[in-house]
Design a protein around this motif. Structure first.
Motif, PDB file in Angstrom:
ATOM      1  N   VAL A  89      -8.265  14.828  -1.785  1.00 13.67           N
ATOM      2  CA  VAL A  89      -7.941  13.430  -0.934  1.00 13.67           C
ATOM      3  C   VAL A  89      -8.569  13.622   0.206  1.00 13.67           C
ATOM      4  O   VAL A  89      -8.442  14.633   1.106  1.00 13.67           O
ATOM      5  CB  VAL A  89      -6.400  13.553  -0.677  1.00 13.67           C
ATOM      6  N   ASN A  90      -9.663  12.531   0.423  1.00 12.93           N
ATOM      7  CA  ASN A  90     -10.209  12.370   1.790  1.00 12.93           C
ATOM      8  C   ASN A  90      -9.679  11.056   2.194  1.00 12.93           C
ATOM      9  O   ASN A  90     -10.114   9.981   1.470  1.00 12.93           O
ATOM     10  CB  ASN A  90     -11.753  12.344   1.548  1.00 12.93           C
ATOM     11  N   LEU A  91      -9.268  10.846   3.548  1.00 11.72           N
ATOM     12  CA  LEU A  91      -8.968   9.446   4.216  1.00 11.72           C
ATOM     13  C   LEU A  91      -8.872   9.348   5.491  1.00 11.72           C
ATOM     14  O   LEU A  91      -8.709  10.744   6.140  1.00 11.72           O
ATOM     15  CB  LEU A  91      -7.388   9.406   3.644  1.00 11.72           C
ATOM     16  N   GLU A  92      -9.167   8.436   6.053  1.00 11.67           N
ATOM     17  CA  GLU A  92      -9.075   8.098   7.562  1.00 11.67           C
ATOM     18  C   GLU A  92      -8.077   6.862   7.552  1.00 11.67           C
ATOM     19  O   GLU A  92      -8.452   5.983   7.357  1.00 11.67           O
ATOM     20  CB  GLU A  92     -10.259   7.983   8.231  1.00 11.67           C
ATOM     21  N   ILE A  93      -7.064   6.968   8.687  1.00 13.77           N
ATOM     22  CA  ILE A  93      -6.414   5.724   9.020  1.00 13.77           C
ATOM     23  C   ILE A  93      -6.244   5.845  10.547  1.00 13.77           C
ATOM     24  O   ILE A  93      -6.190   6.833  11.158  1.00 13.77           O
ATOM     25  CB  ILE A  93      -4.957   6.114   8.485  1.00 13.77           C
ATOM     26  N   GLU A  94      -6.390   4.475  11.217  1.00 15.10           N
ATOM     27  CA  GLU A  94      -6.267   4.352  12.594  1.00 15.10           C
ATOM     28  C   GLU A  94      -5.866   3.205  13.121  1.00 15.10           C
ATOM     29  O   GLU A  94      -6.080   2.150  12.453  1.00 15.10           O
ATOM     30  CB  GLU A  94      -7.913   4.696  12.984  1.00 15.10           C
ATOM     31  N   GLY A  95      -4.948   3.268  14.149  1.00 17.67           N
ATOM     32  CA  GLY A  95      -4.393   1.960  14.924  1.00 17.67           C
ATOM     33  C   GLY A  95      -3.069   1.662  14.226  1.00 17.67           C
ATOM     34  O   GLY A  95      -2.713   2.265  13.395  1.00 17.67           O
ATOM     35  N   ASP A  96      -2.720   0.399  14.627  1.00 15.13           N
ATOM     36  CA  ASP A  96      -1.436  -0.152  14.293  1.00 15.13           C
ATOM     37  C   ASP A  96      -1.502  -0.975  12.913  1.00 15.13           C
ATOM     38  O   ASP A  96      -1.601  -2.099  13.066  1.00 15.13           O
ATOM     39  CB  ASP A  96      -0.761  -1.138  15.275  1.00 15.13           C
ATOM     40  N   VAL A  97      -1.758   0.106  11.859  1.00 17.45           N
ATOM     41  CA  VAL A  97      -1.806  -0.436  10.522  1.00 17.45           C
ATOM     42  C   VAL A  97      -0.470  -0.108   9.722  1.00 17.45           C
ATOM     43  O   VAL A  97      -0.002   0.878   9.996  1.00 17.45           O
ATOM     44  CB  VAL A  97      -2.979   0.062   9.682  1.00 17.45           C
ATOM     45  N   PHE A  98      -0.537  -1.116   8.523  1.00 11.82           N
ATOM     46  CA  PHE A  98       0.945  -0.796   7.632  1.00 11.82           C
ATOM     47  C   PHE A  98       0.176  -0.431   6.250  1.00 11.82           C
ATOM     48  O   PHE A  98      -0.605  -1.072   5.862  1.00 11.82           O
ATOM     49  CB  PHE A  98       1.712  -1.855   7.784  1.00 11.82           C
ATOM     50  N   VAL A  99       0.233   0.947   6.090  1.00  9.10           N
ATOM     51  CA  VAL A  99      -0.313   1.462   4.935  1.00  9.10           C
ATOM     52  C   VAL A  99       0.456   1.863   3.894  1.00  9.10           C
ATOM     53  O   VAL A  99       1.465   2.648   4.105  1.00  9.10           O
ATOM     54  CB  VAL A  99      -1.470   2.906   5.377  1.00  9.10           C
ATOM     55  N   SER A 100       0.473   1.062   2.683  1.00 10.19           N
ATOM     56  CA  SER A 100       1.486   1.585   1.247  1.00 10.19           C
ATOM     57  C   SER A 100       0.453   2.505   0.583  1.00 10.19           C
ATOM     58  O   SER A 100      -0.609   2.388   0.303  1.00 10.19           O
ATOM     59  CB  SER A 100       1.882   0.316   0.659  1.00 10.19           C
ATOM     60  N   VAL A 145       3.455   7.766  14.584  1.00 10.16           N
ATOM     61  CA  VAL A 145       3.073   7.508  13.235  1.00 10.16           C
ATOM     62  C   VAL A 145       4.557   7.545  12.662  1.00 10.16           C
ATOM     63  O   VAL A 145       5.254   8.647  12.808  1.00 10.16           O
ATOM     64  CB  VAL A 145       2.455   8.599  12.722  1.00 10.16           C
ATOM     65  N   LEU A 146       5.020   6.702  11.711  1.00 15.83           N
ATOM     66  CA  LEU A 146       6.013   6.671  11.079  1.00 15.83           C
ATOM     67  C   LEU A 146       5.954   6.610   9.521  1.00 15.83           C
ATOM     68  O   LEU A 146       5.088   6.124   8.792  1.00 15.83           O
ATOM     69  CB  LEU A 146       7.046   5.174  11.256  1.00 15.83           C
ATOM     70  N   PHE A 147       6.606   7.703   8.986  1.00 10.26           N
ATOM     71  CA  PHE A 147       6.369   8.095   7.441  1.00 10.26           C
ATOM     72  C   PHE A 147       7.569   7.368   6.892  1.00 10.26           C
ATOM     73  O   PHE A 147       8.821   7.759   7.360  1.00 10.26           O
ATOM     74  CB  PHE A 147       6.040   9.341   7.250  1.00 10.26           C
ATOM     75  N   MET A 148       7.490   6.586   5.674  1.00 12.00           N
ATOM     76  CA  MET A 148       8.641   6.138   5.126  1.00 12.00           C
ATOM     77  C   MET A 148       8.599   6.207   3.526  1.00 12.00           C
ATOM     78  O   MET A 148       7.641   6.034   2.779  1.00 12.00           O
ATOM     79  CB  MET A 148       8.926   4.600   5.265  1.00 12.00           C
ATOM     80  N   ASP A 149       9.501   6.946   2.933  1.00  5.90           N
ATOM     81  CA  ASP A 149       9.265   7.711   1.513  1.00  5.90           C
ATOM     82  C   ASP A 149      10.310   6.613   0.844  1.00  5.90           C
ATOM     83  O   ASP A 149      11.609   6.957   0.597  1.00  5.90           O
ATOM     84  CB  ASP A 149      10.025   9.050   1.349  1.00  5.90           C
ATOM     85  N   GLY A 194       3.749  -2.082  16.991  1.00  7.34           N
ATOM     86  CA  GLY A 194       2.326  -1.340  16.932  1.00  7.34           C
ATOM     87  C   GLY A 194       2.330  -0.165  16.407  1.00  7.34           C
ATOM     88  O   GLY A 194       1.367   0.808  16.772  1.00  7.34           O
ATOM     89  N   LYS A 195       3.224   0.377  15.563  1.00  8.01           N
ATOM     90  CA  LYS A 195       3.233   1.768  15.198  1.00  8.01           C
ATOM     91  C   LYS A 195       2.310   1.905  14.038  1.00  8.01           C
ATOM     92  O   LYS A 195       2.091   0.825  13.269  1.00  8.01           O
ATOM     93  CB  LYS A 195       4.664   2.288  14.704  1.00  8.01           C
ATOM     94  N   THR A 196       1.907   3.080  13.738  1.00  5.08           N
ATOM     95  CA  THR A 196       0.898   3.434  12.632  1.00  5.08           C
ATOM     96  C   THR A 196       2.094   3.812  11.500  1.00  5.08           C
ATOM     97  O   THR A 196       2.831   4.630  11.713  1.00  5.08           O
ATOM     98  CB  THR A 196       0.079   4.453  12.540  1.00  5.08           C
ATOM     99  N   ILE A 197       2.120   3.197   9.963  1.00  6.09           N
ATOM    100  CA  ILE A 197       3.095   3.249   9.269  1.00  6.09           C
ATOM    101  C   ILE A 197       2.521   3.571   8.135  1.00  6.09           C
ATOM    102  O   ILE A 197       1.601   2.951   7.684  1.00  6.09           O
ATOM    103  CB  ILE A 197       4.134   2.139   9.155  1.00  6.09           C
ATOM    104  N   LEU A 198       3.166   4.642   7.102  1.00  9.93           N
ATOM    105  CA  LEU A 198       2.645   5.018   5.818  1.00  9.93           C
ATOM    106  C   LEU A 198       4.132   5.130   5.188  1.00  9.93           C
ATOM    107  O   LEU A 198       5.034   5.448   5.550  1.00  9.93           O
ATOM    108  CB  LEU A 198       2.111   6.482   5.898  1.00  9.93           C
ATOM    109  N   PHE A 199       3.753   4.092   4.073  1.00  9.22           N
ATOM    110  CA  PHE A 199       4.907   3.711   3.349  1.00  9.22           C
ATOM    111  C   PHE A 199       4.720   3.876   1.726  1.00  9.22           C
ATOM    112  O   PHE A 199       3.977   3.253   1.100  1.00  9.22           O
ATOM    113  CB  PHE A 199       5.178   2.215   3.392  1.00  9.22           C
ATOM    114  N   VAL A 200       5.509   4.649   1.258  1.00 14.45           N
ATOM    115  CA  VAL A 200       5.540   5.146  -0.396  1.00 14.45           C
ATOM    116  C   VAL A 200       6.436   4.158  -1.005  1.00 14.45           C
ATOM    117  O   VAL A 200       7.669   4.050  -0.443  1.00 14.45           O
ATOM    118  CB  VAL A 200       5.803   6.473  -0.440  1.00 14.45           C
TER     119      VAL A 200
END
Length: 247
Positions: free
Chosen positions: A26-37, A150-154, A180-186
């Motif tokens: 797994v290779n990945l870059e995430i930056e800024g106030d993005v919402f990533v699912s 960074v906020l992680f949501m499962d 404006g948080k960075t969110i990773l959302f499963v």
């Protein structure tokens, strides 16, 4: 501005013949106030990835860096269930995770996020007096109240009825836009991912990152909107092309 960098991440569980590869290459870059699912079939490593990023699990190999202004980023986590302490009031549940729980600043901060999830008048209630949707709102407010980078949501809405989940998605999007948080959302729900996200990461069984999709639709988005429906169909088509089972 939060930055997440993942280099050649691999996670294995067990040993010998019982070894299971949860994530690989797994290779990945995430930056800024993005919402990533993060979407994919059951057992593809979605929650494992979130657990590694949040520090709950350690990688078998590879490197993970999460920074804010070149310092270690402050994470927050929202679980599938709210995990509230039943013997504490709503306000005390939020104060419990504060570094300065006895200060007026902490109480004001917690009240601010309770107001944002429309539970500003429920601070003196106990979790057992609230509906499941309300309890999850408290869990979201608690995570935001630590003011994470960074906020992680499962899968926070997976156990809720469709109407409640829809309402919470709207509230979550409003909070993300305001903070404006960075969110990773499963999520297992591709439609939910399309409604909420700037980016959608598609994982396959065996823990492989198969696609990284930009969702370039204006917010707010409604599931009934034709453009949202088309985008959902396009993501599902990628599942079919990759021979994945969307569950």
């Amino acid at each position: 501005m939060a930055q997440i960098k993942i280099d050649n991440l691999r996670k294995e569980f067990g040993v010998g013949d019982d070894k299971v590869v949860a994530l690989q290459n797994v290779n990945l870059e995430i930056e800024g106030d993005v919402f990533v699912s993060i979407v994919g079939p059951s057992g593809c490593g979605k929650s494992t990835l979130l657990n590694i990023l949040s520090g709950i699990e350690t990688p078998s190999s590879g490197k993970v860096e999460i920074t804010q202004d070149r310092h270690d980023a402050n994470p927050g986590y929202v679980f599938q269930a709210a995990r509230l302490l039943p013997w504490r009031t709503v306000m005390d549940n939020l104060l419990f995770v504060q570094k300065d729980p006895d200060s007026e600043e902490a109480r004001a901060r917690c009240q601010k996020y309770l107001d944002m999830v429309h539970l500003g008048d429920k601070g003196d209630k106990y979790p057992g007096e609230l509906s499941g949707g309300m309890q999850q709102r408290v869990g979201i407010a608690r995570a935001f109240a630590v003011e994470p980078d960074v906020l992680f949501m499962d899968e926070p809405f997976s156990h809720l009825d469709a109407i409640t989940a829809r309402s919470l998605r709207r509230e979550l999007h409003e909070m993300w836009a305001a903070t404006g948080k960075t969110i990773l959302f499963v999520t297992h729900d591709v439609g939910e991912a399309v409604e909420l996200s700037n980016r959608i990461l598609v994982f396959a069984k065996g823990g492989k990152l198969e696609d990284d999709i930009n969702v370039e639709l204006p917010f707010p988005r409604d599931a009934a909107n034709e453009e949202v429906a088309v985008a959902k169909a396009q993501v599902l088509k990628k599942f079919e092309d990759l021979d994945l089972v969307a569950t």
